[in-house]
Design a protein around this motif. Structure first.
Motif, PDB file in Angstrom:
ATOM      1  N   PHE A  43      -6.375 115.456  -9.786  1.00 41.15           N
ATOM      2  CA  PHE A  43      -6.598 115.951 -11.260  1.00 41.15           C
ATOM      3  C   PHE A  43      -7.910 115.267 -11.635  1.00 41.15           C
ATOM      4  CE2 PHE A  43      -5.640 116.387 -15.636  1.00 41.15           C
ATOM      5  CZ  PHE A  43      -6.103 117.653 -15.849  1.00 41.15           C
ATOM      6  N   ALA A  44      -7.890 113.848 -11.475  1.00 42.34           N
ATOM      7  CA  ALA A  44      -8.850 112.995 -11.658  1.00 42.34           C
ATOM      8  C   ALA A  44     -10.078 113.410 -11.279  1.00 42.34           C
ATOM      9  CB  ALA A  44      -8.589 111.717 -11.551  1.00 42.34           C
ATOM     10  N   ARG A  45     -10.134 113.969  -9.915  1.00 41.79           N
ATOM     11  CA  ARG A  45     -11.202 114.251  -9.247  1.00 41.79           C
ATOM     12  C   ARG A  45     -11.891 115.641  -9.958  1.00 41.79           C
ATOM     13  NH1 ARG A  45     -14.273 113.336  -4.893  1.00 41.79           N
ATOM     14  NH2 ARG A  45     -13.022 111.405  -4.481  1.00 41.79           N
ATOM     15  N   GLN A  46     -10.988 116.423 -10.319  1.00 41.41           N
ATOM     16  CA  GLN A  46     -11.329 117.601 -10.637  1.00 41.41           C
ATOM     17  C   GLN A  46     -12.077 117.459 -12.098  1.00 41.41           C
ATOM     18  OE1 GLN A  46      -7.781 120.111 -10.955  1.00 41.41           O
ATOM     19  NE2 GLN A  46      -7.285 120.277  -8.689  1.00 41.41           N
ATOM     20  N   VAL A  47     -11.265 116.796 -12.911  1.00 47.31           N
ATOM     21  CA  VAL A  47     -11.916 116.531 -14.481  1.00 47.31           C
ATOM     22  C   VAL A  47     -13.191 115.785 -14.411  1.00 47.31           C
ATOM     23  CG1 VAL A  47     -11.378 115.844 -16.558  1.00 47.31           C
ATOM     24  CG2 VAL A  47      -9.545 117.040 -15.484  1.00 47.31           C
ATOM     25  N   ASN A  48     -12.981 114.504 -13.506  1.00 52.95           N
ATOM     26  CA  ASN A  48     -14.046 113.573 -13.862  1.00 52.95           C
ATOM     27  C   ASN A  48     -15.210 113.619 -13.145  1.00 52.95           C
ATOM     28  OD1 ASN A  48     -12.070 112.193 -15.509  1.00 52.95           O
ATOM     29  ND2 ASN A  48     -11.914 110.210 -14.265  1.00 52.95           N
ATOM     30  N   LEU A  49     -15.258 114.400 -11.977  1.00 53.96           N
ATOM     31  CA  LEU A  49     -16.349 114.948 -11.005  1.00 53.96           C
ATOM     32  C   LEU A  49     -16.672 116.245 -10.908  1.00 53.96           C
ATOM     33  CD1 LEU A  49     -18.621 113.630  -8.954  1.00 53.96           C
ATOM     34  CD2 LEU A  49     -16.850 113.798  -7.324  1.00 53.96           C
ATOM     35  N   ASP A  50     -15.817 116.934 -10.305  1.00 56.21           N
ATOM     36  CA  ASP A  50     -15.973 118.568  -9.975  1.00 56.21           C
ATOM     37  C   ASP A  50     -16.425 119.098 -11.349  1.00 56.21           C
ATOM     38  OD1 ASP A  50     -15.037 117.788  -7.686  1.00 56.21           O
ATOM     39  OD2 ASP A  50     -13.073 118.770  -7.715  1.00 56.21           O
ATOM     40  N   ALA A  51     -15.550 118.982 -12.555  1.00 61.45           N
ATOM     41  CA  ALA A  51     -16.016 119.587 -13.714  1.00 61.45           C
ATOM     42  C   ALA A  51     -17.467 119.269 -14.357  1.00 61.45           C
ATOM     43  CB  ALA A  51     -15.061 119.362 -14.647  1.00 61.45           C
ATOM     44  N   VAL A  52     -17.789 118.072 -13.839  1.00 65.94           N
ATOM     45  CA  VAL A  52     -19.122 117.347 -14.400  1.00 65.94           C
ATOM     46  C   VAL A  52     -20.107 118.386 -13.463  1.00 65.94           C
ATOM     47  CG1 VAL A  52     -20.804 115.388 -14.434  1.00 65.94           C
ATOM     48  CG2 VAL A  52     -18.305 115.334 -15.150  1.00 65.94           C
ATOM     49  N   ALA A  53     -20.095 118.221 -12.211  1.00 66.06           N
ATOM     50  CA  ALA A  53     -21.059 119.019 -11.336  1.00 66.06           C
ATOM     51  C   ALA A  53     -21.168 120.452 -11.376  1.00 66.06           C
ATOM     52  CB  ALA A  53     -20.319 118.747  -9.924  1.00 66.06           C
ATOM     53  N   ASN A  54     -19.932 121.353 -11.924  1.00 67.36           N
ATOM     54  CA  ASN A  54     -19.974 122.402 -12.194  1.00 67.36           C
ATOM     55  C   ASN A  54     -20.900 122.686 -13.475  1.00 67.36           C
ATOM     56  OD1 ASN A  54     -18.511 123.609 -10.286  1.00 67.36           O
ATOM     57  ND2 ASN A  54     -16.697 123.178 -11.547  1.00 67.36           N
ATOM     58  N   LEU A  55     -20.540 121.807 -14.403  1.00 69.33           N
ATOM     59  CA  LEU A  55     -21.577 121.830 -15.820  1.00 69.33           C
ATOM     60  C   LEU A  55     -23.064 121.717 -15.376  1.00 69.33           C
ATOM     61  CD1 LEU A  55     -21.823 121.672 -18.762  1.00 69.33           C
ATOM     62  CD2 LEU A  55     -21.138 119.472 -18.705  1.00 69.33           C
ATOM     63  N   VAL A  56     -23.437 120.606 -14.726  1.00 68.09           N
ATOM     64  CA  VAL A  56     -24.615 120.390 -14.565  1.00 68.09           C
ATOM     65  C   VAL A  56     -25.277 121.540 -13.412  1.00 68.09           C
ATOM     66  CG1 VAL A  56     -26.366 118.989 -12.823  1.00 68.09           C
ATOM     67  CG2 VAL A  56     -24.555 117.729 -14.082  1.00 68.09           C
ATOM     68  N   SER A  57     -24.584 122.181 -12.854  1.00 69.79           N
ATOM     69  CA  SER A  57     -25.194 123.511 -11.996  1.00 69.79           C
ATOM     70  C   SER A  57     -25.592 124.564 -12.896  1.00 69.79           C
ATOM     71  CB  SER A  57     -23.937 124.056 -11.147  1.00 69.79           C
ATOM     72  OG  SER A  57     -23.007 124.516 -11.517  1.00 69.79           O
ATOM     73  N   VAL A  58     -25.057 124.825 -14.203  1.00 67.59           N
ATOM     74  CA  VAL A  58     -25.553 125.766 -15.005  1.00 67.59           C
ATOM     75  C   VAL A  58     -26.354 125.531 -16.143  1.00 67.59           C
ATOM     76  CG1 VAL A  58     -22.983 126.918 -14.704  1.00 67.59           C
ATOM     77  CG2 VAL A  58     -23.418 125.608 -16.750  1.00 67.59           C
ATOM     78  N   LEU A  59     -27.019 124.156 -16.113  1.00 66.75           N
ATOM     79  CA  LEU A  59     -27.697 123.713 -17.130  1.00 66.75           C
ATOM     80  C   LEU A  59     -29.040 124.162 -16.857  1.00 66.75           C
ATOM     81  CD1 LEU A  59     -26.808 120.393 -18.096  1.00 66.75           C
ATOM     82  CD2 LEU A  59     -26.082 122.269 -19.403  1.00 66.75           C
ATOM     83  N   ARG A  60     -29.944 124.563 -17.738  1.00 67.45           N
ATOM     84  CA  ARG A  60     -31.515 124.924 -17.812  1.00 67.45           C
ATOM     85  C   ARG A  60     -32.104 123.657 -17.815  1.00 67.45           C
ATOM     86  NH1 ARG A  60     -30.125 127.823 -22.088  1.00 67.45           N
ATOM     87  NH2 ARG A  60     -31.307 126.672 -23.229  1.00 67.45           N
ATOM     88  N   GLU A  61     -33.086 123.587 -17.290  1.00 68.97           N
ATOM     89  CA  GLU A  61     -34.240 122.374 -17.204  1.00 68.97           C
ATOM     90  C   GLU A  61     -34.444 121.864 -18.663  1.00 68.97           C
ATOM     91  OE1 GLU A  61     -37.404 122.455 -14.797  1.00 68.97           O
ATOM     92  OE2 GLU A  61     -36.420 122.738 -12.904  1.00 68.97           O
ATOM     93  N   ASP A  62     -34.354 122.643 -19.700  1.00 68.78           N
ATOM     94  CA  ASP A  62     -34.646 122.425 -20.856  1.00 68.78           C
ATOM     95  C   ASP A  62     -33.689 121.610 -21.642  1.00 68.78           C
ATOM     96  OD1 ASP A  62     -33.968 125.070 -20.800  1.00 68.78           O
ATOM     97  OD2 ASP A  62     -34.373 124.854 -23.319  1.00 68.78           O
ATOM     98  N   GLN A  63     -32.255 121.749 -21.093  1.00 67.77           N
ATOM     99  CA  GLN A  63     -31.276 121.310 -21.770  1.00 67.77           C
ATOM    100  C   GLN A  63     -30.798 119.705 -21.393  1.00 67.77           C
ATOM    101  OE1 GLN A  63     -28.745 124.804 -20.277  1.00 67.77           O
ATOM    102  NE2 GLN A  63     -28.094 124.941 -22.514  1.00 67.77           N
ATOM    103  N   LEU A  64     -30.918 119.085 -22.365  1.00 69.08           N
ATOM    104  CA  LEU A  64     -30.436 117.692 -22.383  1.00 69.08           C
ATOM    105  C   LEU A  64     -29.011 117.440 -21.985  1.00 69.08           C
ATOM    106  CD1 LEU A  64     -31.305 114.656 -22.360  1.00 69.08           C
ATOM    107  CD2 LEU A  64     -30.801 114.684 -24.706  1.00 69.08           C
ATOM    108  N   ILE A  65     -28.799 116.469 -21.144  1.00 75.79           N
ATOM    109  CA  ILE A  65     -27.351 116.195 -20.710  1.00 75.79           C
ATOM    110  C   ILE A  65     -27.168 114.729 -20.967  1.00 75.79           C
ATOM    111  CG2 ILE A  65     -27.549 116.079 -18.293  1.00 75.79           C
ATOM    112  CD1 ILE A  65     -24.496 116.804 -18.017  1.00 75.79           C
ATOM    113  N   ILE A  66     -26.350 114.192 -21.842  1.00 78.61           N
ATOM    114  CA  ILE A  66     -26.057 112.971 -22.033  1.00 78.61           C
ATOM    115  C   ILE A  66     -24.805 112.519 -21.434  1.00 78.61           C
ATOM    116  CG2 ILE A  66     -25.930 110.951 -23.871  1.00 78.61           C
ATOM    117  CD1 ILE A  66     -27.614 112.570 -25.741  1.00 78.61           C
ATOM    118  N   TYR A  67     -24.824 111.641 -20.668  1.00 76.57           N
ATOM    119  CA  TYR A  67     -23.617 111.370 -19.820  1.00 76.57           C
ATOM    120  C   TYR A  67     -23.039 109.952 -19.928  1.00 76.57           C
ATOM    121  CZ  TYR A  67     -20.149 110.834 -15.904  1.00 76.57           C
ATOM    122  OH  TYR A  67     -19.236 110.634 -15.246  1.00 76.57           O
ATOM    123  N   PRO A  68     -21.923 110.015 -20.545  1.00 82.51           N
ATOM    124  CA  PRO A  68     -21.151 108.721 -21.051  1.00 82.51           C
ATOM    125  C   PRO A  68     -20.168 108.252 -19.588  1.00 82.51           C
ATOM    126  CG  PRO A  68     -19.937 110.299 -22.004  1.00 82.51           C
ATOM    127  CD  PRO A  68     -20.885 111.091 -21.230  1.00 82.51           C
TER     128      PRO A  68
END
Length: 254
Positions: free
Chosen positions: A33-58
């Motif tokens: 579950f940790a892998r799903q939330v901490n890594l996979d979910a972030v990868a999925n999020l990044v994959s749908v972002l446009r180049e003009d959208q800023l992601i600030i990752y803590p």
């Protein structure tokens, strides 16, 4: 899932992924579950972002692991010693592939927040001192660094308002608060009376390091909240909880 994410973020200028399974013990309890939330979910999020959208990752700076006799900068090789640190660092790698990003490697957070956490060292020690008048300490020579939650919020705002920070990694801590766990307890003792007991157990998270946030300071940002500020606000918060509504019960209802 990606369709739902796209619907959620398509109108956003900035995305800050805060959802996470936080800390070594929590990740070890349910690694999948940790892998799903901490890594996979972030990868999925990044994959749908446009180049003009800023992601600030803590990210966490626990990825530096054990680093005695050096001051960790953003150039220091990552050496995570827990699943938590490993997953967060892998997610950072994914985020840095996005052409519009800022990464903050956070020090140990302290201070009151509406979604209060008790599994953070300063918060925990002050809670024990207020409610039990007794604090157990171990690994007291281990070095950590700290940052108030309010300063983290200010840093997020700063990254949004200063596009020149884009596509960089910054340690985010209060450099005046690089101290051992024992020194931290001594500071807390200036504001509270409590008994201290040394115990022989060892934290499964064996982080031990000094970290520099000078790269971020050089851009013009500085922390504003002191350790004293955080300790006093924590004392006030914990003191407001009656005996039958201690913080653990409070946390169930927020």
């Amino acid at each position: 899932l990606k369709g739902k994410l796209l619907d959620l973020v398509q109108s956003a200028d900035v995305v800050i992924p805060l959802a996470a399974i936080v800390g070594a013990p929590a990740c070890d309890k349910n690694p999948g579950f940790a892998r799903q939330v901490n890594l996979d979910a972030v990868a999925n999020l990044v994959s749908v972002l446009r180049e003009d959208q800023l992601i600030i990752y803590p990210n966490t700076n626990s990825g530096y692991g054990k680093a005695k006799d050096v001051v960790c900068t953003e150039e220091t090789p990552l050496n995570p010693i827990s699943l938590y640190g490993t997953l967060k660092d892998e997610a950072e790698y994914v985020v840095r592939k996005h052409p519009n990003h800022v990464v903050f490697r956070l020090a140990t957070v302290f201070g009151y927040s509406p979604r209060h956490r008790l599994d953070l060292l300063v918060n925990t020690l002050v809670y024990e001192a207020v409610t039990n008048k007794r604090v157990e300490i171990f690994d007291d020579n281990f070095m950590r660094n700290y940052i108030h939650v309010g300063d983290i919020c200010r840093a997020f705002e700063y990254a949004i308002d200063n596009p020149e920070l884009k596509n960089n990694v910054y340690n985010l801590g209060n450099d005046s608060l690089n101290m051992s766990k024992g020194d931290l307890l001594n500071v807390i003792s200036k504001y509270l009376l409590f008994e201290t007991k040394k115990v022989t157990k060892t934290d499964p998270d064996q982080r031990d390091y000094v970290v520099s946030s000078q790269k971020l300071y050089n851009t013009g940002w500085k922390p504003q909240k002191s350790l004293k500020d955080g300790i006093i606000e924590l004392i006030r918060f914990y003191s407001c909880l009656s005996d039958d509504t201690r913080i653990l019960e409070y946390m169930k209802n927020v």
